[in-house]
Design an enzyme around this catalytic site. Structure first.
Site, PDB file in Angstrom:
ATOM      1  CE  LYS A  52      -6.023   1.611  -0.741  1.00 48.42           C
ATOM      2  NZ  LYS A  52      -5.935   2.998  -1.070  1.00 48.42           N
TER       3      LYS A  52
ATOM      4  CE1 TYR B 182      -2.984   3.118   0.629  1.00 52.04           C
ATOM      5  CE2 TYR B 182      -3.647   2.145   2.717  1.00 52.04           C
ATOM      6  CZ  TYR B 182      -3.767   3.140   1.765  1.00 52.04           C
ATOM      7  OH  TYR B 182      -4.674   4.158   1.955  1.00 52.04           O
TER       8      TYR B 182
HETATM    9  O1  MN9 Z   1      -6.586   5.441  -0.344  1.00 52.55           O
HETATM   10  C1  MN9 Z   1      -8.185   7.150  -0.079  1.00 52.55           C
HETATM   11  N1  MN9 Z   1      -7.146   7.924   0.513  1.00 52.55           N
HETATM   12  C2  MN9 Z   1      -7.171   8.300   1.795  1.00 52.55           C
HETATM   13  C3  MN9 Z   1      -7.673   5.847  -0.542  1.00 52.55           C
HETATM   14  O2  MN9 Z   1      -8.076   8.025   2.538  1.00 52.55           O
HETATM   15  C4  MN9 Z   1      -6.016   9.097   2.262  1.00 52.55           C
HETATM   16  C5  MN9 Z   1      -8.808   7.844  -1.296  1.00 52.55           C
HETATM   17  O3  MN9 Z   1      -9.890   7.049  -1.696  1.00 52.55           O
HETATM   18  C6  MN9 Z   1      -9.260   9.260  -0.966  1.00 52.55           C
HETATM   19  O4  MN9 Z   1     -10.052   9.271   0.197  1.00 52.55           O
HETATM   20  C7  MN9 Z   1     -10.055   9.872  -2.110  1.00 52.55           C
HETATM   21  C8  MN9 Z   1     -10.539  11.288  -1.798  1.00 52.55           C
HETATM   22  O5  MN9 Z   1      -9.470  12.176  -1.690  1.00 52.55           O
HETATM   23  O6  MN9 Z   1      -9.285   9.865  -3.267  1.00 52.55           O
END
Ligand code: MN9
Length: 302
Positions: free
Chosen positions: A169, A139
């Site tokens: 990821k 990740y």
């Molecule tokens: O990893 C999420 N990142 C965080 C996935 O939570 C830091 C994303 O899905 C974000 O929430 C999304 C909105 O900024 O891109």
């Protein structure tokens, strides 16, 4: 193992909590039904969205059990096991394998920063060895871990040392690095996009799957975006991505994940607030968020 590939929209799931911040596992079933009903094709559990880092290992095991049970084999469940203690991470990985999760994933330790590719490979080899039967996704989220390791040498060196390494990821915005990882060694790695507001750019670059938080509340919007992209209707795909950007900008006026949980409640799934340090929205904040989302038409197009 190298054949394992995720596809489409994978929700980074929220962890349902009670008003006192304890787990509310009763709500996992309704959340999973909502997600599958909205077209989500996989569940990523205990990541940033699921507050994995704010949960005890015991809680993380209970959350994993609940999602694996609720998914009942209908979609893959990927369990995020990253921890500052690699030993705890390895044990969480072993637990995920034991209870029938489909894959594991892990952030790197982040208190002491990982400074080299070799250090990252060593650390992830340790974690991934806890679940040797499961595909492992590193990740990559440098904005939260603070470790900005180049993913291209990580994959090439990592695959020689981590037998179950299948991909990443990828939660960063460097599309060129994402593309390089994706195309490495004839496309053998499953590199999954993690930045919802840039999904269209990632699709243009070759993405086949995305994991994100906003697929909890707007999967149909993103499904239409993917469909428009696949038909070659870029204008429509851009319009839909624009709506997602507007939605995320609005939610970002508040603490993001507590606000996302408030939006899920507006959609009928009460998953509570977040644990500290993120906390929860006040009733007034939730009301003002709802009216802002109403004014951009969110409840009609999401
Ligand atoms: O990893 C999420 N990142 C965080 C996935 O939570 C830091 C994303 O899905 C974000 O929430 C999304 C909105 O900024 O891109």
């Amino acid at each position: 193992m190298s054949q394992f590939k995720l596809s489409n929209l994978i929700a980074a799931t929220y962890t349902p909590l009670n008003a006192d911040g304890r787990l509310n596992l009763q709500q996992v079933g309704p959340l999973v039904e909502h997600l599958l009903g909205s077209g989500v094709t996989g569940l990523y559990v205990c990541g940033s969205t699921g507050e994995g880092m704010s949960l005890s290992c015991e809680d993380r095991r209970s959350v994993t059990d609940a999602f694996v049970t609720a998914a009942a084999g209908r979609v893959p469940v990927i369990v995020q096991v990253g921890h500052n203690s690699l030993d705890d991470a390895k044990q969480l990985a072993a637990h995920a394998q034991q209870v029938g999760a489909d894959a594991i994933s892990a952030t790197c330790p982040s208190y002491f920063k990982v400074g080299t590719v070799g250090g990252l490979v060593d650390s992830m080899a340790e974690v991934a060895s806890g679940a040797p039967e499961l595909p492992f996704y590193y990740y990559h989220i440098p904005m939260l871990t603070g470790s900005k390791i180049d993913m291209v040498p990580f994959l090439t060196e990592g695959v020689a040392r981590i037998p179950n390494l299948v991909g990443l990821k990828y939660t960063d915005t460097a599309l060129h690095e994402f593309q390089e990882c994706f195309e490495l060694q004839d496309g053998r790695f499953d590199v999954v996009w993690g930045c919802d507001e840039m999904l269209l750019g990632a699709l243009a670059t070759g993405a086949q799957a995305a994991i994100g938080s906003t697929y909890n509340i707007a999967a149909p919007l993103y499904a239409r975006l993917i469909e428009a992209f696949e038909k070659g209707d870029l204008q429509e795909a851009r319009r839909l991505q624009g709506l997602s950007i507007q939605m995320i900008r609005t939610i970002n006026l508040y603490p993001f994940h507590p606000a996302m949980k408030a939006v899920l409640k507006m959609k009928g799934i009460d998953v509570g607030g977040c644990r500290l340090p993120q906390g929860k929205l006040t009733a007034e904040e939730a009301k003002s968020l709802q009216s802002k989302l109403q004014s951009i038409g969110f409840f009609d197009w999401s």
